[in-house]
Design an enzyme around this catalytic site. Structure first.
Site, PDB file in Angstrom:
ATOM      1  CB  THR A  87      -0.866  -0.017   1.276  1.00  0.00           C
ATOM      2  OG1 THR A  87      -1.774  -1.101   1.186  1.00  0.00           O
ATOM      3  CG2 THR A  87      -1.625   1.284   1.474  1.00  0.00           C
TER       4      THR A  87
ATOM      5  NE  ARG B  82      -9.406  -6.573   3.037  1.00  0.00           N
ATOM      6  CZ  ARG B  82      -8.326  -5.785   3.076  1.00  0.00           C
ATOM      7  NH1 ARG B  82      -8.011  -5.036   2.037  1.00  0.00           N
ATOM      8  NH2 ARG B  82      -7.558  -5.759   4.136  1.00  0.00           N
ATOM      9  CB  VAL B  83     -13.521  -1.926   1.811  1.00  0.00           C
ATOM     10  CG1 VAL B  83     -12.838  -0.575   2.012  1.00  0.00           C
ATOM     11  CG2 VAL B  83     -14.399  -1.875   0.565  1.00  0.00           C
TER      12      VAL B  83
ATOM     13  CB  THR C  35       1.507   0.681   4.522  1.00  0.00           C
ATOM     14  OG1 THR C  35       1.632  -0.510   3.747  1.00  0.00           O
ATOM     15  CG2 THR C  35       2.798   0.887   5.309  1.00  0.00           C
ATOM     16  N   GLY C  36      -0.084  -1.800   5.739  1.00  0.00           N
ATOM     17  CA  GLY C  36      -0.014  -3.036   6.513  1.00  0.00           C
ATOM     18  C   GLY C  36      -1.310  -3.809   6.419  1.00  0.00           C
TER      19      GLY C  36
ATOM     20  N   GLY D 165      -4.764  -4.671   6.924  1.00  0.00           N
ATOM     21  CA  GLY D 165      -5.802  -3.672   7.124  1.00  0.00           C
ATOM     22  C   GLY D 165      -6.807  -3.929   8.228  1.00  0.00           C
TER      23      GLY D 165
HETATM   24  N1  GLY Z   1      -3.595  -1.884   4.096  1.00  0.00           N
HETATM   25  C1  GLY Z   1      -4.187  -2.309   2.915  1.00  0.00           C
HETATM   26  C2  GLY Z   1      -5.288  -3.218   3.074  1.00  0.00           C
HETATM   27  O1  GLY Z   1      -5.335  -3.987   4.029  1.00  0.00           O
HETATM   28  O2  GLY Z   1      -6.156  -3.200   2.238  1.00  0.00           O
END
Ligand code: GLY
Length: 317
Positions: free
Chosen positions: A186, A214-215, A237-238, A240
């Site tokens: 990300t 999925r979000v 980032t990481g 989510g």
């Molecule tokens: N950090 C990006 C996601 O999990 O979608």
């Protein structure tokens, strides 16, 4: 200005691509700032460049959904005007951060998803593309490998590069919540302009082999991205899901508003992520006075920092 290009066990043979990618994005974004442009423009320019770079899990070259498509999420936030624009699950936009900018500037709403987001962007001048243009063979192969690992019962067991990490003693999250993917590329940026305004942006293709629809955290306000001149600008980032549950971006900026140094708040946020939910990731955090923080609990995080003192990039904090 700070940018990141993901936090994970970036392999040696991908290090140079990550470093040059964040450097190019930072140079382009910082040039906007040195010419007196807005933090919002600088962030949009930098994130656009990261989306266009197939090194990263954003825009073209993103991870694929379990059915082999690219689905993108992005958020842009203006901390001066307290305006935000987000899009999620878009499949036909090359640069979702630019669609987020259109939402921010030209809609009374702040968040659009799926075909509604694509139609909004199209009706405001963005071309719609075929999803196949965003899909790389490299990612088809990666998805195939992930499915094979999943079928062998291995996919949920580890977070690649963290095999030595036994997890926090107090972790609440079960191992089955770990991502199917092996990396988190990300991208994001935060900036402070000459007018004293903060902005933040985050863009992602999400996690490898995610279920369509999925979000993740990246495009959700206060989770993977947030900006407010009264507190700070942040991009994460990481993995989510834990970041979302902790509303970690807002958590970190609230600490800055309460008087903590961004450097300290960034480290605290990543500790909280790990200690509370066993999460992994990275953060860039910038206060209205120009103080900043970066932290990650992954083996590496691609980062860049530009200020009057010069420009730096790295893979570890
Ligand atoms: N950090 C990006 C996601 O999990 O979608």
């Amino acid at each position: 200005m700070l940018v990141h290009g993901g936090a994970w066990a970036i392999p040696d043979d991908a290090a140079e691509a990550h470093l040059s990618g964040v450097r190019r994005a930072l140079e382009a974004g910082y040039k906007v700032l040195t010419r007196g442009g807005s933090a919002l423009d600088a962030v949009e320019v930098a994130v656009t460049m990261l989306e266009d770079d197939p090194t990263f899990d954003a825009g073209r070259g993103s991870f694929l959904t379990s059915d082999g498509r690219v689905q993108l999420d992005a958020l842009l936030m203006d901390g001066g005007r307290m305006k935000a624009g987000g899009v999620a699950c878009v499949e036909r936009l090359r640069n979702p951060i630019q669609a987020a900018r259109l939402v921010l500037e030209q809609s009374p709403h702040v968040y659009f998803v799926g075909t509604g987001a694509e139609e909004f962007a199209r009706s405001h001048g963005m071309p719609l593309i075929d999803n196949a243009e965003l899909v790389l063979d490299r990612e088809r192969e990666r998805l195939k490998n992930a499915k094979e690992r999943q079928a062998a019962g291995l996919a949920d067991a580890t977070f690649s590069g963290l095999e030595d990490d036994k997890g926090p003693e107090t972790a609440v999250a079960p191992a089955t919540e770990s991502p199917l993917g092996s990396s988190h590329d990300t991208v994001g940026a935060v900036a402070l302009d000459v007018h004293g305004n903060l902005a933040a942006g985050t863009s992602t293709g999400g996690t490898l082999n995610k279920t369509p629809g999925r979000v993740g955290d990246s495009s959700l306000i206060g989770c993977g991205c947030y900006a407010d001149n009264m507190s700070a600008a942040v991009s994460l980032t990481g993995w989510g899901e834990p970041i979302m549950k902790l509303v970690l971006g807002k958590w970190a900026t609230d600490r800055v508003a309460a008087g903590s140094a961004p450097e300290f708040s960034a480290r605290e946020a990543i500790s909280y992520l790990h200690n509370r939910l066993g999460g992994h990731g990275g953060i860039i955090l910038l206060g209205p006075d120009g103080r900043f923080g970066m932290a990650h609990n992954t083996p590496a995080m691609a980062w860049g920092l530009a200020s009057e003192a010069g420009l730096e990039t790295g893979l570890k904090i």
